[in-house]
Design a protein around this motif. Sequence first.
Motif, PDB file in Angstrom:
ATOM      1  N   GLY A 210      45.633  38.934  44.562  1.00  0.00           N
ATOM      2  CA  GLY A 210      46.476  39.842  45.346  1.00  0.00           C
ATOM      3  C   GLY A 210      47.855  40.067  44.757  1.00  0.00           C
ATOM      4  O   GLY A 210      48.031  40.183  43.547  1.00  0.00           O
ATOM      5  N   THR A 213      49.077  37.998  41.734  1.00  0.00           N
ATOM      6  CA  THR A 213      48.505  38.452  40.461  1.00  0.00           C
ATOM      7  C   THR A 213      49.206  39.732  40.012  1.00  0.00           C
ATOM      8  O   THR A 213      49.521  39.892  38.832  1.00  0.00           O
ATOM      9  N   ALA A 214      49.451  40.635  40.964  1.00  0.00           N
ATOM     10  CA  ALA A 214      50.064  41.918  40.638  1.00  0.00           C
ATOM     11  C   ALA A 214      51.582  41.828  40.516  1.00  0.00           C
ATOM     12  O   ALA A 214      52.268  42.840  40.531  1.00  0.00           O
ATOM     13  N   MET A 218      51.226  37.509  36.366  1.00  0.00           N
ATOM     14  CA  MET A 218      50.807  38.190  35.137  1.00  0.00           C
ATOM     15  C   MET A 218      51.979  38.568  34.237  1.00  0.00           C
ATOM     16  O   MET A 218      51.820  39.309  33.278  1.00  0.00           O
ATOM     17  N   GLY A 232      42.289  37.373  40.107  1.00  0.00           N
ATOM     18  CA  GLY A 232      42.004  38.796  40.224  1.00  0.00           C
ATOM     19  C   GLY A 232      43.021  39.497  41.091  1.00  0.00           C
ATOM     20  O   GLY A 232      43.893  38.858  41.692  1.00  0.00           O
ATOM     21  N   PHE A 233      42.919  40.799  41.139  1.00  0.00           N
ATOM     22  CA  PHE A 233      43.787  41.579  42.028  1.00  0.00           C
ATOM     23  C   PHE A 233      43.149  41.599  43.406  1.00  0.00           C
ATOM     24  O   PHE A 233      43.667  41.045  44.362  1.00  0.00           O
ATOM     25  N   PHE A 251      32.268  36.488  37.362  1.00  0.00           N
ATOM     26  CA  PHE A 251      33.233  37.587  37.468  1.00  0.00           C
ATOM     27  C   PHE A 251      34.557  37.074  38.024  1.00  0.00           C
ATOM     28  O   PHE A 251      34.567  36.289  38.971  1.00  0.00           O
ATOM     29  N   GLN A 252      35.658  37.514  37.411  1.00  0.00           N
ATOM     30  CA  GLN A 252      37.012  37.118  37.823  1.00  0.00           C
ATOM     31  C   GLN A 252      37.329  35.640  37.618  1.00  0.00           C
ATOM     32  O   GLN A 252      38.283  35.132  38.189  1.00  0.00           O
ATOM     33  N   PHE A 256      36.156  34.750  32.075  1.00  0.00           N
ATOM     34  CA  PHE A 256      35.984  36.205  32.088  1.00  0.00           C
ATOM     35  C   PHE A 256      37.299  36.884  31.681  1.00  0.00           C
ATOM     36  O   PHE A 256      37.324  37.804  30.871  1.00  0.00           O
ATOM     37  N   PHE A 262      43.044  38.916  29.039  1.00  0.00           N
ATOM     38  CA  PHE A 262      44.173  38.846  29.965  1.00  0.00           C
ATOM     39  C   PHE A 262      44.846  37.474  30.046  1.00  0.00           C
ATOM     40  O   PHE A 262      45.865  37.332  30.700  1.00  0.00           O
TER      41      PHE A 262
ATOM     42  N   GLU B 116      39.111  45.613  37.797  1.00  0.00           N
ATOM     43  CA  GLU B 116      39.438  44.218  37.509  1.00  0.00           C
ATOM     44  C   GLU B 116      39.313  43.936  36.010  1.00  0.00           C
ATOM     45  O   GLU B 116      40.152  43.249  35.436  1.00  0.00           O
ATOM     46  N   GLY B 119      42.288  45.013  34.214  1.00  0.00           N
ATOM     47  CA  GLY B 119      43.559  44.386  34.576  1.00  0.00           C
ATOM     48  C   GLY B 119      44.393  45.155  35.584  1.00  0.00           C
ATOM     49  O   GLY B 119      45.543  45.489  35.332  1.00  0.00           O
ATOM     50  N   GLN B 120      43.833  45.382  36.751  1.00  0.00           N
ATOM     51  CA  GLN B 120      44.579  46.073  37.814  1.00  0.00           C
ATOM     52  C   GLN B 120      45.875  45.334  38.164  1.00  0.00           C
ATOM     53  O   GLN B 120      46.938  45.941  38.281  1.00  0.00           O
ATOM     54  N   GLY B 121      45.767  44.021  38.311  1.00  0.00           N
ATOM     55  CA  GLY B 121      46.945  43.226  38.671  1.00  0.00           C
ATOM     56  C   GLY B 121      48.026  43.333  37.607  1.00  0.00           C
ATOM     57  O   GLY B 121      49.203  43.555  37.910  1.00  0.00           O
ATOM     58  N   LEU B 122      47.630  43.201  36.363  1.00  0.00           N
ATOM     59  CA  LEU B 122      48.583  43.278  35.254  1.00  0.00           C
ATOM     60  C   LEU B 122      49.249  44.653  35.193  1.00  0.00           C
ATOM     61  O   LEU B 122      50.459  44.757  34.989  1.00  0.00           O
TER      62      LEU B 122
END
Lengths: 289, 263
Positions: A210, A213-214, A218, A232-233, A251-252, A256, A262, B116, B119-122
């Motif tokens: 959430g 992460t955003a 990051m 993950g987001f 996944f995530q 991954f 990333f 995802e 890299g949506q968050g990034l």
Amino acid sequence: MLRKGLFRKPKNELEHRGMDQAFAQPFIPDDVCIFCSSCKNTLFVTEVKDNNYVCPVCSTHFKVSARERIHMILDDGSFDEFYTDLTSFNRIDFPGYEEKLENAKEESGETESVICGKGTIGGFETTIFVMDSKFMMGSMGTVVGEKITRLFEYATKEKLPVIGYTLSGGARMQEGILSLMQMAKTSGAVKRHSDAGNLYVTVLTDPTTGGVTASFAMEGDIILAEPKALIGFAGPRVIEQTIRQKLPQGFQRSEFLLEKGFVDAIVERKDQKIYLKNILALHSKEVLL
Amino acid sequence: MEAYKRVMAARAKGRATTQDYIDNLISDFMEFHGDRRYADDAAIIGGIGKLKNMPITVIGIEKGHTTKEKVKRNFGSAHPEGYRKALRLMKQAEKFNRPILCLIDTAGAYCGIEAEERGQGLAIAENLMEMMTLKTPILSLFIGEGGSGGAIGLAVADQVWMLENAVYSVISPEGCASILWKDASKMKEAAQCLKLTAKELYELGVVEKVIKEKEQGKEFKKVYYLLEDLLFDAFEKALKLPKEELLESRYQRFRKIGAQDEQ
């Protein structure tokens, strides 16, 4: 008319007691043993503790409190905690938030979901923040945003690195838009710290999702992750509901994200202190060339 | 249930979208495509044009009106490449000292496997960081829905304005209700709790200006006329400010939200 139970075996007290649930299962108090849901082994707490809260059989990294982490990473007795007087309150009259906060405080033994301060790792001075899963799943409200922002501002002023252990379900719904604003606020402080030439290392732990992460999770110069952490987001359940299909295995997870480019590296818990020390050493102004 | 009425109004069919604002406010608009990394995201429209006689960069999230348009625009939910396109165009604006207008109307950044993977968050995190120190005036205008991270990814600005019937929230009322009461149908109560209306956000100090809306249709023209003047004045003032002052006040705008002296 037949009597009910004419052909039933007479009750035998001893037989019945022999079948009792309490006797059928061994009694294991919670504070002695834990169950690893990954390899299905029952483990002694002491054994797991001595192994940095990692399963000695399958290396699953269990959740660990923020205090324990600080103990594991920083040099003994070097930690100086900051901003302990900041506590959350119900800013937008959200129903039930006070009780939530009380429960979280009781469960975690902390006043908020992040601990900030400074200390040394292998003798190298650094500031650090660590998030705690037991306090509302590390959610970010105004106090979390404020503490992290202050830490970055302090580190900018003192020209110190920041090491951040992230763990969060995202922005804290109970503080509404004010939580969302902390994403911008913390990012601004990270940017200033970065523009001044200082180092920021994040270690993403399970789960980091959430709004965290955003934002600051990051934004590290170096981004590390613990094995198999969910990062993950959007959370996996939200994605499954949106796209109406099952998500692929793994996944995530950290591995991954490494594959997709990333994160810089996945570092096991037992190696983290040395790893961070080496990073700090390479960025230290005191290092002799 | 005043709050939820606003949510419904913000989502209403026929409500003006980014494209309508561009058509009515900006002359000689040229749309520019792509993030130069992966793809062009049709959920975000970006380009340059003139506001009165002032060259500006416009970036907006577009939902579309017809079903066909909505599908093309992914219902106004952007992928990482959308946020990266926005950042590319904002950096370009900085280079040429053009003010930036962001128009926001999204249920949220897209939640999906590809989003995802890329890299949506990034992508959002980078926008938050970079926008904070972009040396040109930025104004974000909420024209409809302001859904969480997907909205703030274009809303680190010197000023944030909202249309009277726009909303801005950390989570959708439906999402909030399903977490809080395990019942998504209690979204009306949730909308009330979240303080997501323009008026409430103004009182919380999260937005600087609320733009009154007249009835939809012909009368809405008046909103455009009003906005044209207000935006022009705001940009003209901001362009005159020394850059350090502009950036310091942008930083403080967010820095003060939830700061200790408020307690």
